[in-house]
Scaffold this active site. Structure first.
Site, PDB file in Angstrom:
ATOM      1  N   HIS A 306       0.853  -1.188   0.000  1.00  0.00           N
ATOM      2  CA  HIS A 306       0.000   0.000   0.000  1.00  0.00           C
ATOM      3  C   HIS A 306       0.885   1.232   0.000  1.00  0.00           C
ATOM      4  O   HIS A 306       1.928   1.242   0.633  1.00  0.00           O
ATOM      5  CB  HIS A 306      -0.911   0.018   1.240  1.00  0.00           C
ATOM      6  N   ASP A 363      -8.021  -5.408   0.083  1.00  0.00           N
ATOM      7  CA  ASP A 363      -8.504  -6.300  -0.971  1.00  0.00           C
ATOM      8  C   ASP A 363      -8.141  -7.760  -0.749  1.00  0.00           C
ATOM      9  O   ASP A 363      -8.625  -8.625  -1.464  1.00  0.00           O
ATOM     10  CB  ASP A 363      -7.936  -5.843  -2.324  1.00  0.00           C
TER      11      ASP A 363
HETATM   12  N1  CMC Z   1       4.123  -7.678  -4.679  1.00  0.00           N
HETATM   13  C1  CMC Z   1       5.471  -7.639  -4.845  1.00  0.00           C
HETATM   14  N2  CMC Z   1       6.202  -6.519  -4.704  1.00  0.00           N
HETATM   15  C2  CMC Z   1       5.569  -5.403  -4.389  1.00  0.00           C
HETATM   16  C3  CMC Z   1       4.172  -5.360  -4.184  1.00  0.00           C
HETATM   17  C4  CMC Z   1       3.454  -6.567  -4.350  1.00  0.00           C
HETATM   18  N3  CMC Z   1       2.126  -6.587  -4.191  1.00  0.00           N
HETATM   19  N4  CMC Z   1       3.795  -4.105  -3.872  1.00  0.00           N
HETATM   20  C5  CMC Z   1       4.907  -3.366  -3.875  1.00  0.00           C
HETATM   21  N5  CMC Z   1       5.993  -4.143  -4.177  1.00  0.00           N
HETATM   22  C6  CMC Z   1       7.403  -3.724  -4.209  1.00  0.00           C
HETATM   23  C7  CMC Z   1       7.712  -2.934  -5.476  1.00  0.00           C
HETATM   24  O1  CMC Z   1       8.163  -3.778  -6.511  1.00  0.00           O
HETATM   25  C8  CMC Z   1       8.785  -2.003  -4.978  1.00  0.00           C
HETATM   26  O2  CMC Z   1       9.997  -2.748  -4.871  1.00  0.00           O
HETATM   27  P1  CMC Z   1      11.414  -1.992  -5.107  1.00  0.00           P
HETATM   28  O3  CMC Z   1      11.529  -0.969  -4.029  1.00  0.00           O
HETATM   29  O4  CMC Z   1      12.429  -3.087  -5.020  1.00  0.00           O
HETATM   30  O5  CMC Z   1      11.332  -1.404  -6.471  1.00  0.00           O
HETATM   31  C9  CMC Z   1       8.337  -1.671  -3.554  1.00  0.00           C
HETATM   32  O6  CMC Z   1       7.588  -2.813  -3.133  1.00  0.00           O
HETATM   33  C10 CMC Z   1       7.467  -0.409  -3.455  1.00  0.00           C
HETATM   34  O7  CMC Z   1       6.391  -0.581  -4.361  1.00  0.00           O
HETATM   35  P2  CMC Z   1       5.772   0.578  -5.244  1.00  0.00           P
HETATM   36  O8  CMC Z   1       5.125  -0.008  -6.449  1.00  0.00           O
HETATM   37  O9  CMC Z   1       6.769   1.667  -5.452  1.00  0.00           O
HETATM   38  O10 CMC Z   1       4.665   1.106  -4.232  1.00  0.00           O
HETATM   39  P3  CMC Z   1       3.458   2.026  -4.594  1.00  0.00           P
HETATM   40  O11 CMC Z   1       3.163   2.785  -3.375  1.00  0.00           O
HETATM   41  O12 CMC Z   1       3.706   2.795  -5.838  1.00  0.00           O
HETATM   42  O13 CMC Z   1       2.266   1.002  -4.934  1.00  0.00           O
HETATM   43  C11 CMC Z   1       0.510  -0.531  -4.664  1.00  0.00           C
HETATM   44  C12 CMC Z   1       1.305   0.607  -4.039  1.00  0.00           C
HETATM   45  C13 CMC Z   1      -0.713  -0.816  -3.805  1.00  0.00           C
HETATM   46  C14 CMC Z   1       0.011  -0.096  -6.069  1.00  0.00           C
HETATM   47  C15 CMC Z   1       1.422  -1.769  -4.768  1.00  0.00           C
HETATM   48  O14 CMC Z   1       1.798  -2.198  -3.487  1.00  0.00           O
HETATM   49  C16 CMC Z   1       0.758  -2.916  -5.545  1.00  0.00           C
HETATM   50  O15 CMC Z   1       0.855  -2.956  -6.781  1.00  0.00           O
HETATM   51  N6  CMC Z   1       0.053  -3.857  -4.845  1.00  0.00           N
HETATM   52  C17 CMC Z   1      -0.693  -4.905  -5.494  1.00  0.00           C
HETATM   53  C18 CMC Z   1      -2.029  -4.366  -5.973  1.00  0.00           C
HETATM   54  C19 CMC Z   1      -2.982  -4.112  -4.796  1.00  0.00           C
HETATM   55  O16 CMC Z   1      -3.142  -4.947  -3.919  1.00  0.00           O
HETATM   56  N7  CMC Z   1      -3.664  -2.958  -4.836  1.00  0.00           N
HETATM   57  C20 CMC Z   1      -4.684  -2.601  -3.829  1.00  0.00           C
HETATM   58  C21 CMC Z   1      -4.239  -1.447  -2.975  1.00  0.00           C
HETATM   59  S1  CMC Z   1      -5.275  -1.203  -1.513  1.00  0.00           S
HETATM   60  C22 CMC Z   1      -6.847  -0.786  -2.046  1.00  0.00           C
HETATM   61  C23 CMC Z   1      -6.930   0.281  -3.064  1.00  0.00           C
HETATM   62  O17 CMC Z   1      -6.229   1.289  -3.030  1.00  0.00           O
HETATM   63  O18 CMC Z   1      -7.767   0.129  -3.939  1.00  0.00           O
END
Ligand code: CMC
Length: 429
Positions: A306, A363
């Site tokens: 998140h 989720d």
């Molecule tokens: N699985 C594997 N690695 C992950 C995940 C994951 N679900 N989420 C983040 N990471 C890693 C990412 O690769 C990055 O690694 P590094 O620092 O080595 O590059 C690090 O963690 C930070 O991730 P980010 O993508 O920069 O984080 P963000 O804040 O931009 O994204 C997120 C947040 C929710 C989009 C992301 O965690 C994600 O894609 N999660 C899976 C989709 C999900 O469950 N979404 C629902 C969010 S909660 C409800 C809502 O908002 O609707």
């Protein structure tokens, strides 16, 4: 005395105001930065950008705290109802008994949609994802209810709010009925909000349908825990679209589209698809945790991570418990729940997830509950949208009442410098 921060650029110093929120959160006010310095800030994904001052929802991502208008989400889930929370979010205070009754009546008398609106559904293929008709029909409300379009007219806004809250479950259920070729079921205004939605989803004309009060209570709570989450992608979309003074229906329609994406509200559908994939592949949870860590795989653990929570998402904690209760009540042993539990356990003990503070989010468990209740996968984001509607409305209304300027970010241009048009025969191959 007002606090300031000092910024030095090319040997010149500038003072920027430091602001403090009601929970002691601090912010650097850069409103005058470009005018003073000629510089803009660059913050892709807006991870450090406060887009507004808001009094609606507070999140402390480090501590796993979520409060609506100051009230902890756990207390609201235990004692309140979705419509009461909708009132709280939209108007700022918990309603008196009289106010709540009036609000419920105002919402309930708007549950039907115009008969001509039903024709829109016929234009969609039966396998259309229901988020598309949801967004389209909400946008089309602006053409059927032209007496409620002026964002600066409080009476118009009130009417639009009640119409949206009343109609969204009907619009959603019709999208489902269309997809399975069953007749649309009219709303029954004697039923509570979630119960009414369940009967529009699952009843059919020839058979009696009795809403299970425990399931409708669970659904009401699910809506409640999704009701707002401050400046997330869809709420920011609603505020941004509304900042052009677009009407509420158009703004909410845009929010629905933003929610649809798999990184946002579409993740609940993604979680179940992922769990099914793991089950079909023999249930090897470790393999998928490894895959999620391998950046070249393009695979992420859906329902994990998140932008704001660097601790347990409090909603995930609540839904995990609710999941056990609902499945226990329905006597369902879902093998996917077992995979979900093992996946959570494995990821929470894995260095990659620990280091990045990746925890289950809202989720991760919601989809398992929806599935147990009989909702098809592609309706999961729709359920999220119904729950999130009060938050979007509250955010939009706050933005209008604060007379916010049109949202218009800047950019750092990295394209070609000026060049001149060449006729086609001079361009080479
Ligand atoms: N699985 C594997 N690695 C992950 C995940 C994951 N679900 N989420 C983040 N990471 C890693 C990412 O690769 C990055 O690694 P590094 O620092 O080595 O590059 C690090 O963690 C930070 O991730 P980010 O993508 O920069 O984080 P963000 O804040 O931009 O994204 C997120 C947040 C929710 C989009 C992301 O965690 C994600 O894609 N999660 C899976 C989709 C999900 O469950 N979404 C629902 C969010 S909660 C409800 C809502 O908002 O609707």
């Amino acid at each position: 005395m007002a606090q300031t921060a000092q910024l030095t650029i090319d040997g010149r110093s500038y003072q920027l105001p430091l602001l403090t929120g009601s929970e002691e959160e601090r912010a650097l006010d850069i409103t005058g930065l470009r005018q003073q310095t000629g510089l803009i800030t660059l913050d892709s994904g807006y991870g450090n950008t406060g887009s507004c001052r808001s009094a609606i929802t507070f999140i402390d991502g480090e501590k796993g705290i979520l409060r609506y208008r100051g009230y902890p989400i756990e207390e609201l889930a235990a004692h309140s109802s979705f419509l009461e929370v909708a009132y709280l979010l939209i108007y700022g205070e918990l309603p008196s008994e009289q106010q709540l009754t009036a609000f419920k009546n105002n919402v309930t008398c708007h549950t039907m949609i115009h008969e001509d609106l039903k024709h829109i559904y016929q234009a969609f293929p039966p396998d259309a994802h229901p988020m598309a008709p949801l967004s389209a029909v909400v946008s089309a409300l602006s053409t059927f209810y032209q007496d409620a379009l002026d964002p600066l007219n409080p009476e118009h806004v009130e009417l639009a709010i009640c119409r949206l809250l009343g109609k969204l479950p009907t619009i959603a259920a019709y999208a489902y009925k269309k997809s399975i070729g069953q007749p649309f079921i009219y709303p029954d205004d004697r039923l509570e909000y979630a119960a009414n939605f369940l009967q529009m989803m699952f009843s059919v004309p020839p058979e009696p349908y009795q809403v299970d009060p425990e399931l409708s209570h669970t659904l009401d709570q699910l809506f409640l825990v999704h009701a707002d989450h401050e400046q997330n992608c869809s709420a920011s979309t609603v505020r941004m679209v509304g900042s052009s003074r677009a009407n509420l229906f158009a703004s909410i329609s845009a929010g629905i589209s933003a929610l649809w994406g798999p990184l946002h509200g579409g993740a609940n559908q993604g979680v179940l698809e992922m769990l099914q994939r793991i089950a079909d592949d023999g249930g090897n949870v470790e393999k998928y945790v490894a895959l999620a860590k391998d950046k070249s795989s393009g695979f992420r653990l859906m329902g994990f991570g998140h932008r704001v929570y660097k601790n347990f998402d409090p909603r995930a904690r609540m839904l995990k418990q609710e999941c056990d209760i609902v499945l226990g009540k329905l006597g369902i042993e879902d093998p996917l729940l077992d995979i979900a539990r093992r996946l959570e356990e494995t990821a929470l003990h894995d260095e990659y997830f620990i280091e990045r503070k990746l925890y289950p989010n809202v989720d991760f468990y919601s989809g398992t509950i929806y599935r147990a209740m009989g909702f098809p996968l592609n309706m999961f984001p729709v359920l999220f949208a119904i729950g999130r509607l009060p938050g979007w409305i509250a955010q939009w209304k706050e933005m209008i009442e604060h007379h916010e300027r049109i949202a218009r970010p800047r950019q750092l241009y990295v394209g070609p410098q000026q060049r001149h048009y060449l006729p086609l025969d001079q361009r080479g191959s």
